[in-house]
Scaffold this active site. Structure first.
Site, short mmCIF file in Angstrom:
data_model
loop_
_atom_site.label_atom_id
_atom_site.label_comp_id
_atom_site.label_asym_id
_atom_site.label_seq_id
_atom_site.Cartn_x
_atom_site.Cartn_y
_atom_site.Cartn_z
CE LYS A 154 -4.22 -1.46 -0.15
NZ LYS A 154 -4.55 -2.72 0.38
CE LYS A 204 -13.93 -2.19 -7.16
NZ LYS A 204 -15.00 -1.38 -6.57
CE LYS A 242 -4.17 -9.04 -4.07
NZ LYS A 242 -4.71 -8.96 -2.74
P1 TYM Z 1 -10.49 -8.23 0.74
O1 TYM Z 1 -11.69 -7.39 0.84
O2 TYM Z 1 -9.29 -7.72 0.00
O3 TYM Z 1 -10.85 -9.62 0.14
C1 TYM Z 1 -11.91 -10.38 0.68
C2 TYM Z 1 -11.61 -11.87 0.58
O4 TYM Z 1 -11.39 -12.21 -0.80
C3 TYM Z 1 -10.14 -12.87 -0.92
N1 TYM Z 1 -9.51 -12.49 -2.19
C4 TYM Z 1 -8.93 -13.37 -3.01
N2 TYM Z 1 -8.77 -14.69 -2.93
C5 TYM Z 1 -8.15 -15.31 -3.96
N3 TYM Z 1 -7.69 -14.65 -5.06
C6 TYM Z 1 -7.82 -13.32 -5.18
N4 TYM Z 1 -7.37 -12.70 -6.27
C7 TYM Z 1 -8.45 -12.60 -4.12
N5 TYM Z 1 -8.74 -11.30 -3.91
C8 TYM Z 1 -9.38 -11.24 -2.72
C9 TYM Z 1 -9.30 -12.39 0.26
O5 TYM Z 1 -8.28 -13.31 0.57
C10 TYM Z 1 -10.34 -12.28 1.34
O6 TYM Z 1 -10.55 -13.54 1.93
N6 TYM Z 1 -8.43 -7.84 5.20
C11 TYM Z 1 -9.48 -8.51 4.48
C12 TYM Z 1 -10.86 -8.25 5.04
C13 TYM Z 1 -11.00 -8.61 6.47
C14 TYM Z 1 -11.11 -9.93 7.00
C15 TYM Z 1 -11.22 -9.76 8.40
C16 TYM Z 1 -11.11 -11.21 6.44
C17 TYM Z 1 -11.06 -7.74 7.50
N7 TYM Z 1 -11.19 -8.42 8.66
C18 TYM Z 1 -11.34 -10.85 9.26
C19 TYM Z 1 -11.24 -12.31 7.30
C20 TYM Z 1 -11.36 -12.11 8.69
C21 TYM Z 1 -9.45 -7.98 3.06
O7 TYM Z 1 -8.96 -6.92 2.79
O8 TYM Z 1 -10.04 -8.73 2.19
#
Ligand code: TYM
Length: 331
Positions: free
Chosen positions: A111, A197, A194
């Site tokens: 980031k 967004k 990957k």
């Molecule tokens: P975020 O919003 O970036 O993504 C949400 C979930 O989608 C998965 N993901 C992917 N998995 C495989 N390939 C990809 N290209 C890909 N892009 C996204 C992420 O691994 C995630 O599971 N920090 C987290 C949100 C969060 C969270 C939590 C998750 C906040 N608190 C507590 C679990 C438990 C996040 O930014 O995910």
């Protein structure tokens, strides 16, 4: 019964990475565990959304969670900011989270590189808030994609540190969960890393994309000029397309194109056409429900009010215990 916590940041439409990384393969968990699926709107504040965007994005994620098959009768679906206990736990955990380890987190470094003008403290302590989300319900299983593995490791560190400091075993260890398989990483269409967004709309196939939009994006995916030797190793951009195919197509289809590649007879146009059609089919059941659910505000309100109530009950118990452990006791 073991507890599961899963979160998705409220940054708008969900893409195939979110769907396969955090929802699709985990739907049956609803029948087996005490599941919390939440929308991480507090986390999304690191990028300063406008109030209108924030609200729209939260709604979008709720709608798509529901359309993808999360059942509010079985699992608890809630909005993170509705359960303010998480903020209190975040503060306690922050007291034992150290600058060095936070600065070393891969997601933080990424980031900082991408947005050097917005290195705020919320970004630095992002993994602490995530740990609070998980520890708030004393969860042991967290369905996530590969990109979140390090955050899970940090969650264990913070929970164990709390336990050591106060000489108890209050917080269990939470592990990234994927039914015995490797954690998944869905590649994007830009030939690099990957699907995400922040990598741009052209890199993502969204669950709400219309079939025509999916076809257009996939046909524009990055490829090379084709293999020149039999059985040669695939470059990243081609491997990525095969990885996507592995997720949405049948194994016969993957095998068919793999054989053509190995014989140097592949035509990428054919591969992309097939991939796009298989993506259209794979996302159809979700896409067809999105509009209908989005139109029903009363239902959405009901779901999140019920979810907030259930999540608060679990969160309030944890905060009560934690306050007692820390030493905030009544005189
Ligand atoms: P975020 O919003 O970036 O993504 C949400 C979930 O989608 C998965 N993901 C992917 N998995 C495989 N390939 C990809 N290209 C890909 N892009 C996204 C992420 O691994 C995630 O599971 N920090 C987290 C949100 C969060 C969270 C939590 C998750 C906040 N608190 C507590 C679990 C438990 C996040 O930014 O995910």
């Amino acid at each position: 019964m073991e507890t599961v916590v899963s979160g998705i940041r409220s940054t708008g439409k969900l893409h195939l990475g979110n769907y396969y990384g955090a929802i699709k393969n985990f739907l049956k968990m609803q029948d087996e565990y005490n599941c919390f699926f939440f929308i991480a709107d507090l986390h999304s504040l690191t990028t300063h959304p406008t109030p209108e965007n924030l609200q729209d994005n939260v709604k979008q994620v709720i709608v798509e969670y529901l359309a993808a098959g999360i059942d509010p009768e079985k699992a608890t679906i809630y909005v993170q900011s509705d359960v303010t206990e998480v903020v209190e736990l975040y503060l306690y955990l922050n007291m034992n989270a150290y600058l060095g380890e936070l600065e070393r987190a891969t997601s933080f470094k990424d980031k900082v590189r991408a947005n050097p003008d917005n290195v705020n403290a919320g970004l630095l302590t992002y993994p602490v808030l995530m740990a609070a989300d998980i520890l708030l319900h004393r969860a042991t299983k967290v369905p996530v994609g590969k990109d979140q593995e390090q955050h899970l490791e940090m969650t264990r560190t913070f929970g164990n540190r709390f336990n050591r400091l106060y000489k108890n075993e209050y917080f269990p260890e939470a592990y990234a969960f994927s039914y015995g398989n490797n954690l998944i990483k869905i590649p994007g269409l830009d030939g690099k890393g990957k699907m995400g967004k922040s990598e741009g709309d052209a890199n993502c196939v969204y669950l709400s994309d219309k079939p025509e939009a999916i076809r257009k994006k996939v046909m524009r995916a990055v490829t090379d000029s084709g293999p020149t030797q039999e059985n040669q190793v695939k470059p990243t951009e081609i491997q990525n397309l095969f990885d996507l195919m592995q997720v949405v197509s049948t194994s016969d289809t993957v095998q068919h194109f793999d054989d053509l590649y190995n014989k140097c007879q592949i035509r990428y146009g054919d591969l992309k056409k097939q991939l796009a059609e298989d993506m259209v089919v794979a996302t159809e059941p979700v896409r067809s429900r999105i509009e209908e659910i989005a139109a029903d505000d009363a239902y959405i309100r009901k779901v999140i009010n019920l979810g907030a109530e259930k999540a608060r009950e679990s969160a309030q118990q944890t905060i009560k215990d934690v306050r007692e452990i820390i030493g905030f006791r009544k005189f």
